[in-house]
Each structure stands twice: as C-alpha cells, then as structure tokens.
Design an enzyme around this catalytic site. Structure first.
Site, PDB file in Angstrom:
ATOM      1  N   ASP A  87      11.953 -27.558 -24.835  1.00 14.72           N
ATOM      2  CA  ASP A  87      11.847 -27.874 -26.261  1.00 14.72           C
ATOM      3  C   ASP A  87      10.594 -28.718 -26.510  1.00 14.72           C
ATOM      4  OD1 ASP A  87      12.720 -28.708 -29.041  1.00 14.72           O
ATOM      5  OD2 ASP A  87      14.545 -27.697 -28.409  1.00 14.72           O
ATOM      6  N   HIS A 145      12.820 -32.485 -32.778  1.00 17.07           N
ATOM      7  CA  HIS A 145      13.603 -31.291 -32.471  1.00 17.07           C
ATOM      8  C   HIS A 145      14.219 -31.359 -31.081  1.00 17.07           C
ATOM      9  CE1 HIS A 145      14.327 -26.951 -31.718  1.00 17.07           C
ATOM     10  NE2 HIS A 145      14.377 -26.824 -33.028  1.00 17.07           N
ATOM     11  N   SER A 188      18.744 -23.499 -33.873  1.00 15.84           N
ATOM     12  CA  SER A 188      18.353 -24.492 -32.874  1.00 15.84           C
ATOM     13  C   SER A 188      19.460 -25.497 -32.632  1.00 15.84           C
ATOM     14  CB  SER A 188      17.095 -25.239 -33.326  1.00 15.84           C
ATOM     15  OG  SER A 188      15.946 -24.476 -33.152  1.00 15.84           O
TER      16      SER A 188
END
Length: 694
Positions: free
Chosen positions: A64, A127, A453
């Site tokens: 990620d 994220h 996600s």
C-alpha cells in the site's frame, strides 16, 4: 543477467530482454491506483473471538502507501518478538521505526519520484495506515472522527503482526514496485497479503502484476486478498479477477453519517456527509452555483452550476453557502471563499469528508431548495454538524463497488464476496488531511473512508483469523471457507445480485468451521490457464517456473475446483453446462451431507450424487452439477444456489447464469492510473460510477 541495450525503442528493448536467460516476463512499468469501527462487531467477530494473543504468529503483508508507526493502532505493548519464520527487514530511513507489532517495512520507488512524500516506509497519504489498522490494528478506546463513530477502533486480528510494503506514491503504484513487493513479502514469510489497489481495465493474467504476484504467493501457501475496484455500478467493471486470489466487493454496515440543511423558511432536508463543522446555529446567505459564475475565468452559469474549480467567483460566493447541481469539489468552494455547499447527487449511499461544511442530498430535495432560492429575495441556510444514524437496510452492496461478470473469464464468478467498505473508521496519517485536499489544514489520527480498499482488509483480517485457527490450510481452502459460509444477501436490495456481492457477506466466525472446503493447487490453476488459451510460453509469464501446457485446446473453466458456479451462455443459445467439483471434509469425521438446490422453476439443476458420506477428516468426495434451461437472450443474471448440509454445517455455493455476446470481447488493459481511492476520485472530479462519467 548481462548485456547493454543500445537501441532505445521500447519494442526492441522488450524483445531483447525477453530473450535473456532468467527473464520470465517484460512489462511496461505503468502505475496502478489505490482502491480505498463497529464494522467487526457488525461481522460478528468480537473481542471474545480474537482477544488476548490470538493470532500472534500470523503475519499480514500490506502492499500500500506505507504506515504511520506512531499510531496507537500499531503499539506493541505485551507483544513478544517476531515469529521465528520471519525473514524480513525494517528500512529505517527518515526516522522510521519498527516494533514487535510492525515487524517489517520496505519501500519501493522505481520511478524515483518522491514529490510530496517521504523516502521511507512512512505513510504520508493515510490509505496504507487505514487498511493496515482495519486488518490488524490494536484496539484503541475512544477513537473517533471529531466525535463521530466514537468507540473502540480495532482490526480483525489485533494480535497479528504487520509487514509493510510501500509501493504507492504521489504518482501512483508502479508495476515494477508491486511485483518486487510481492517477491519480498513471500520471501519474508508473511501468511496473508492484502492489496487494496488495481487498474481500471482488465488485462490478460500475464500482463497483470497483481495476478502474477498473487500466483507466486499462492504457490508458496499465501492467500492474497484484493479489492474489487470502485467503478460500480457498471457491469464488467470488477478488477483483480484471477481465480487464485480473493476479490472483495464493498457493502454497507448498520450506521450512516448524515448532515441536515435548514432553510430560512423552516424546511429541513437530511443529506449524507461526514461533517464536523459547527456553524453555531447561524444561517448564511444561500446562492445557486449558476448565479456565482466566475465571468473572468470564462465560466458560464451552465458551467458554474456544477461548482467546478475556478468556475465560481470569490466575490459572489464569499461568506455564502452554494447549491451545486452535482456532487462536486470541496476545493472549488474553498478556493472561492465559500462558506459551505449543498450538493445534489442521484446516488449518495456513502459519505465524503470535505474541507468545508457540506451535505449531499437527492435530486427531489435539490429541486425544492432551488425553488426556495428562486422564490426568496434573501435565501438563507444552515448546515448542521453531522450525526450518526442506524442503517436498517444494511448490508447492501454500495453503488461504487465494481460489478461482475468477470470480464476476463466469465465462467468464474467475481467478485468472490463482499465485506464492509462504507464509512469505515481506522488509523490515518497526520501528514494527510481527512478530505485529501491540499489546503485542508485539519489533521486527524482516525479517519472515516469508503471504498473497496476498506472492504479488502476486512477480508484480509478474516482470512488471518481462519489461518490462525487452521495454519496448515491452503490459500484455496481459506478462500473457500470464507466464501461458502458467507451470509446470504437480499437480492431485492441489490439488483445486480451475485455480480455485486459474489457468494455473500463476509462471516468470519462461521468460516473457521465450514464443514467442507473446495481445495485447489498450482496444478489446478495451470490447467485452468491452459484451457484459457495460454501456451507453455505465455503460461510461464504467470507461473514464473517450468510449467507446461500438456494441451492448448481451449476449454471452459467449469472444472476448476471453485467455490461458486458461473455459466455464461452466448446470446440466443439454450442454457447448458456441466461442472465437476471435489470437496474435502474438514468438519466431523463421520458425516453425511445432503444437497438442496434453490433455483427458478425454469432452470433444471441436478447434483450427482446428491448425498456425500464421509468417514474421515481430510477425505475427498466429488460431484457433478448439470444445468439446463431455455434459450436466453440479453439475460443479465439468473441466480441459483446449491447447498450441502450435515445438520450442523451449511456449505453454500452460488450458481449464476448470464448471457454474453456470441464471441466474448477481449478487453485489454491499456492504461494504469495513478493512486486513487474514492476520496481522491472525488477530489479529481473523476467519480466514474458515482456521476456516471469521467
């Protein structure tokens, strides 16, 4: 490997590299995009299931944007040293540190572009911290987003270890970096890999870095959990379609965030938003975006009504709330000195965070507000602080979640299942604003974000939970357990049915005792690839080894031992398909399973044999499923299911039938986009699948 390439033409370079010894495949170094708590309680996986040191030997590899190691979610109090199987490393550049929770961290940047980012595994986007903490974050009491969703934030298996592989930067996630991260994660000794990123367009398996990387992981006993993509509600938009990985769609949980609008005439409208701004009960002037056009910029009222950045005049908008005719940019209002915005959208089943007070309403309410503006000399409005409401319709497949059928192999059902991916609270990087806008000065430790996600790490955590209970199970067995125990979704709430939610809604507690599993090995997937038209040369581009196609005769995927059934029928033909499957007993040693079929009356589905008797754990039994039906034309989906039960376990596999063109079109994935979760989609105005266009 040696040699110098003097001809700089890409085609020449690729050809010469492919001819060199030891080269498996040569792909352009393009980029992928990011697919972006009550949720675990909603899934039934409470602290009573994963408390204490449960799962402490499980290592989750997260590919990620990196991680924020100082977050409370990643503290390592009471953790012992990493498991002996761990072979990884921690790259400590720019003051990054690992601990006994984050036991490894690497970063990759083949494009050498560190603009607005940090040259280390540290997460400057948010994220990666969000996905890692959703899968395996420690319990943090009192976590919230400015008081919204306050409670204990934790991951699925809080005692699991985390290994971080930072491949995504401001420019995106380079293909070469993704492949390198997979290789390192496998060599490091992770147990599950979580990948919340993908591409917009389907490509052959040998051109897809995630398909290639997850194949190598599968060979080494590691399941890869993938996000399905955020390009819904359009069909054939699902990403990450390889049958050896787990593809996760997104669905709602039983809470939603709203913000009310109060007009000067007393009317109140309820919209969706993650809004922490308090206007102290004061109403402010209200203007329609079309009346605030920035003439100096060349913007017409028709252009300004959508509140596109630069289209609004700061002189006309300053100190006012603006009505925008579409879901728009928060930055547009911020740049034009606007105070807040009311935005209209036909789809608003999830909430965004904005840098100013905003709420999103439906078209009918938008028309009423517009009537008020036109009929009043001095229209005013107030946007109230956000509230949390119970969503009694949950779980539902959310609008943005990418849909099937599988654009590469229509006889493999994708997505595989769905998991919570809407309004999820989890850890965040303090270097990134909660709304992702550059000029938003707010900083939070925990943020509420939506996207596949977010659903992907829920499935990752569930897979880690199953792996901790059954450490010797193969990736296919773990995947099967998650799929066959999934909770049945209500098709009345989800018109795309299995193409929206696959086998159903993730149910981790049931998955540890599935009764039967559909197992598969590398040789099964090799046979599948050969039937898909791969020859020995192209096959090795995926496998990376000396695998051979004994036959290149094209065939259906009906015999792959998959925990679901998908039957694609060319338009105008009668329904006909024969599937073979083998199940392995992982329940009671002496057990007898009886099959039942749930299908429309015009569909004939026969299971032979209809009874399977087992006398030992680990015993295999095979059965055949024969499907017949009438001629179909332009049939989006026919839903059915086969269920096996021994009185204790229920093993359910969906069976879908759908029509395709007589010659199913290939859809090469020609471009890879920069990193994008739903917030960045919104920021850049892409919003495909939300607004219905680019």
């Amino acid at each position: 490997m040696g040699g110098v390439l003097t001809d700089l033409r890409p085609d020449y370079q690729k050809k010469k590299l492919q001819e060199m010894e030891g080269v498996v495949s040569v792909l352009p170094n393009t980029v992928l995009k990011l697919h972006t708590t009550r949720s675990w309680e909603f899934l039934g996986l409470t602290d009573s299931h994963v408390g204490g040191s449960y799962g402490g030997d499980i290592i989750i590899g997260v590919i990620d944007t990196g991680i924020w190691p100082e977050s409370e979610s990643f503290r390592d109090e009471d953790f012992g040293p990493p498991p002996a199987k761990w072979n990884g490393q921690c790259q400590t550049e720019n003051n990054f540190t690992c601990n006994n929770k984050i036991i490894g961290a690497r970063f990759y940047n083949s494009e050498n572009n560190y603009v607005s980012d940090i040259k280390s595994p540290r997460d400057s986007d948010g994220h990666g911290s969000h996905t890692a903490s959703t899968a395996a974050g420690r319990g943090v009491a009192g976590a919230s987003y400015y008081g919204l969703a306050e409670g204990v934030a934790r991951g699925g298996v809080p005692s699991a270890r985390i290994a971080v592989y930072k491949v995504c930067w401001a420019i995106g996630c380079a293909l070469a970096d993704v492949l390198a991260a997979f290789d390192d994660a496998i060599a490091d000794g992770v147990d599950i890999i979580s990948v919340s990123l993908g591409s917009d367009f389907p490509s052959p398996y040998f051109e897809d870095p995630i398909a290639i990387g997850s194949f190598h992981a599968m060979k080494n006993g590691i399941l890869t959990s993938n996000s399905a993509g955020n390009d819904g509600p359009f069909q054939r938009s699902v990403a990450n379609n390889s049958p050896w990985s787990l593809t996760v769609a997104a669905s709602t949980i039983d809470r939603k965030f709203v913000s009310k609008v109060v007009l000067g005439n007393g009317q109140i409208f309820v919209g969706t938003a993650i809004n922490n701004f308090d206007l102290n009960g004061t109403s402010f002037p209200l203007i329609w975006g079309g009346d605030a056009a920035n003439i100096s910029f060349g913007a017409s009222p028709e252009f300004a009504r959508v509140c596109f950045p630069g289209s609004l005049s700061s002189i006309k908008l300053e100190g006012k709330i603006v009505l925008c005719d579409v879901l728009s940019h928060g930055s547009a209002i911020l740049y034009a000195n606007g105070l807040g915005a009311i935005m209209i959208s036909p789809v608003y089943d999830f909430a965004f965070s904005y840098p100013v007070p905003v709420t999103v309403i439906n078209s009918a309410d938008g028309a009423k507000i517009m009537d008020y503006i036109k009929s009043t000399d001095n229209p005013i409005a107030n946007i109230l602080v956000g509230e949390t409401l119970k969503d009694v319709m949950a779980p539902r497949a959310v609008s943005f979640s990418s849909r099937g059928p599988n654009p590469l192999t229509p006889d493999i059902l994708k997505p595989d299942l769905t998991a919570p991916g809407v309004d999820i609270l989890a850890a965040w990087s303090p270097l990134s604003s909660p709304s992702i806008y550059v000029y938003d000065s707010r900083r939070v430790a925990y943020n509420i974000v939506s996207g596949t996600s977010m659903s992907c790490p829920h499935a990752t955590g569930a897979a880690a939970y199953v792996k901790a209970t059954h450490p010797t199970w193969s990736p296919a067995a773990i995947k099967s357990a998650l799929m066959t125990t999934a909770m049945i979704m209500d098709p009345r709430k989800n018109k795309d049915a299995e193409f929206a939610y696959g086998s159903g809604h993730l149910n981790p507690v049931k998955a540890v005792d599935p009764g039967l599993v559909f197992d598969a090995s590398e040789s099964d997937y090799v046979d599948f690839l050969c039937k898909q038209g791969y020859n020995t040369t192209t096959l090795r581009l995926v496998t990376g080894d000396s695998s051979v196609c004994s036959s290149t005769k094209p065939g259906k995927a009906w015999d792959l031992n998959y925990p679901s059934f998908s039957l694609s029928i060319p338009d105008g033909q009668h329904i006909m398909g024969i599937f073979t499957r083998t199940v392995t007993n992982v329940g009671s040693s002496n057990s007898t399973y009886y099959s039942t079929v749930d299908a429309p009356s015009y569909l004939s589905i026969k299971v032979e044999p209809s009874i399977l008797a087992f006398s030992a754990i680990g015993e295999n039994k095979s059965f055949t499923v024969k499907v017949y039906g009438p001629q179909i034309v332009q049939e989006p989906i026919i839903s059915a299911a086969i269920q096996w039960t021994d009185g204790v376990h229920v093993v359910r596999t969906p069976l879908v039938v759908h029509s395709v063109l007589p010659t199913y079109p290939s859809m090469p994935r020609t471009n890879m986009l920069p990193p994008d979760d739903l917030n960045i989609y919104h920021k850049n105005g892409i919003m495909r699948g939300i607004l219905g266009g680019n």
